[in-house]
Scaffold this active site. Sequence first.
Site, PDB file in Angstrom:
ATOM      1  N   ASP A  10      15.923 -29.598  54.425  1.00  0.00           N
ATOM      2  CA  ASP A  10      14.867 -28.915  55.167  1.00  0.00           C
ATOM      3  C   ASP A  10      13.819 -28.306  54.253  1.00  0.00           C
ATOM      4  OD1 ASP A  10      16.703 -27.094  54.157  1.00  0.00           O
ATOM      5  OD2 ASP A  10      16.977 -25.973  56.016  1.00  0.00           O
ATOM      6  N   ILE A  11      14.309 -27.615  53.171  1.00  0.00           N
ATOM      7  CA  ILE A  11      13.365 -26.839  52.378  1.00  0.00           C
ATOM      8  C   ILE A  11      13.824 -26.745  50.920  1.00  0.00           C
ATOM      9  CG2 ILE A  11      14.451 -24.655  53.110  1.00  0.00           C
ATOM     10  CD1 ILE A  11      11.614 -23.415  53.123  1.00  0.00           C
ATOM     11  N   ASP A  53      13.554 -24.423  47.852  1.00  0.00           N
ATOM     12  CA  ASP A  53      13.225 -23.011  47.621  1.00  0.00           C
ATOM     13  C   ASP A  53      13.500 -22.694  46.143  1.00  0.00           C
ATOM     14  OD1 ASP A  53      13.042 -20.230  47.684  1.00  0.00           O
ATOM     15  OD2 ASP A  53      13.913 -20.040  49.656  1.00  0.00           O
ATOM     16  N   THR A  54      14.644 -22.119  45.812  1.00  0.00           N
ATOM     17  CA  THR A  54      14.940 -21.831  44.397  1.00  0.00           C
ATOM     18  C   THR A  54      15.247 -23.116  43.623  1.00  0.00           C
ATOM     19  OG1 THR A  54      17.315 -21.582  44.747  1.00  0.00           O
ATOM     20  CG2 THR A  54      15.965 -19.608  45.020  1.00  0.00           C
ATOM     21  N   GLY A  55      15.641 -24.172  44.338  1.00  0.00           N
ATOM     22  CA  GLY A  55      15.989 -25.443  43.692  1.00  0.00           C
ATOM     23  C   GLY A  55      17.472 -25.578  43.387  1.00  0.00           C
ATOM     24  N   LEU A  56      18.200 -24.494  43.620  1.00  0.00           N
ATOM     25  CA  LEU A  56      19.627 -24.480  43.283  1.00  0.00           C
ATOM     26  C   LEU A  56      20.415 -25.562  44.053  1.00  0.00           C
ATOM     27  CD1 LEU A  56      21.121 -22.458  41.438  1.00  0.00           C
ATOM     28  CD2 LEU A  56      21.889 -21.301  43.506  1.00  0.00           C
TER      29      LEU A  56
HETATM   30  P1  XMP Z   1      17.487 -23.302  47.508  1.00  0.00           P
HETATM   31  O1  XMP Z   1      17.114 -21.878  47.190  1.00  0.00           O
HETATM   32  O2  XMP Z   1      18.864 -23.660  47.045  1.00  0.00           O
HETATM   33  O3  XMP Z   1      17.481 -23.257  49.073  1.00  0.00           O
HETATM   34  O4  XMP Z   1      16.407 -24.269  47.093  1.00  0.00           O
HETATM   35  C1  XMP Z   1      17.835 -24.302  49.839  1.00  0.00           C
HETATM   36  C2  XMP Z   1      18.457 -23.881  51.144  1.00  0.00           C
HETATM   37  O5  XMP Z   1      18.222 -22.489  51.465  1.00  0.00           O
HETATM   38  C3  XMP Z   1      17.879 -22.347  52.824  1.00  0.00           C
HETATM   39  N1  XMP Z   1      16.527 -21.738  52.903  1.00  0.00           N
HETATM   40  C4  XMP Z   1      15.935 -21.309  54.030  1.00  0.00           C
HETATM   41  N2  XMP Z   1      16.381 -21.308  55.294  1.00  0.00           N
HETATM   42  N3  XMP Z   1      14.334 -20.359  56.009  1.00  0.00           N
HETATM   43  C5  XMP Z   1      15.569 -20.826  56.290  1.00  0.00           C
HETATM   44  O6  XMP Z   1      15.952 -20.828  57.455  1.00  0.00           O
HETATM   45  C6  XMP Z   1      13.822 -20.309  54.759  1.00  0.00           C
HETATM   46  O7  XMP Z   1      12.685 -19.875  54.560  1.00  0.00           O
HETATM   47  C7  XMP Z   1      14.681 -20.817  53.718  1.00  0.00           C
HETATM   48  N4  XMP Z   1      14.522 -20.937  52.369  1.00  0.00           N
HETATM   49  C8  XMP Z   1      15.685 -21.516  51.913  1.00  0.00           C
HETATM   50  C9  XMP Z   1      17.899 -23.739  53.399  1.00  0.00           C
HETATM   51  O8  XMP Z   1      19.131 -23.944  54.033  1.00  0.00           O
HETATM   52  C10 XMP Z   1      17.796 -24.673  52.225  1.00  0.00           C
HETATM   53  O9  XMP Z   1      18.469 -25.891  52.415  1.00  0.00           O
END
Ligand code: XMP
Length: 172
Positions: free
Chosen positions: A97-98, A100-103
Amino acid sequence: MPTPGKTLISTPQIRKRVKILAREITRHYRGKPLTVVGLMNGSLFFLVDLLRELPVETRIECWRLKSYQGTRSTGKIQGLDSCGDDYSGRHVLIVDDILDTGLTLHEVTKKIRGLNAADVRICVLLDKQVPRKRDVTAHWTGFQIPNLFVIGYGLDLDHQYRTLPMIRVLPS
Ligand code: XMP
């Protein structure tokens, strides 16, 4: 209950973009054995809408992972140990879906590479403009968004709002 927050990306915008992504992905993987790995639950709606447009030979897998509590990343990915298969010779496309941090995508990519995939790529609906904790770049991105917590079209806040047909921003 009134619809929470404000629309950031509308349903028609999502539909149009998903079709374009599907066309590009189909063109890229022509003649290659494609396995799509969808990360649950957040990518649920994006994954299904994308898959409807992909070739019939496409294999599908869903991995159930969790890293968020409320509006914050816990920094730990739960569920990875029980996911996976042998991907020898397969071209794997991870759909999330998204970014974000990339983790999450860093760990999932590493795991799939270790399962002998011939190639691993990433497709995300949203790319949040934040400093990454891991160096990850998606090969296909639906939309770039600012550093806001978003809900809808699969994205949740403590299990709510996933069924909203658009991407919305909650008031901070
Ligand atoms: P990372 O930080 O690992 O994040 O890149 C990936 C997962 O974190 C959740 N995520 C979100 N979920 N709104 C949400 O409902 C947000 O703004 C958001 N940012 C991160 C999501 O599950 C994603 O796969």
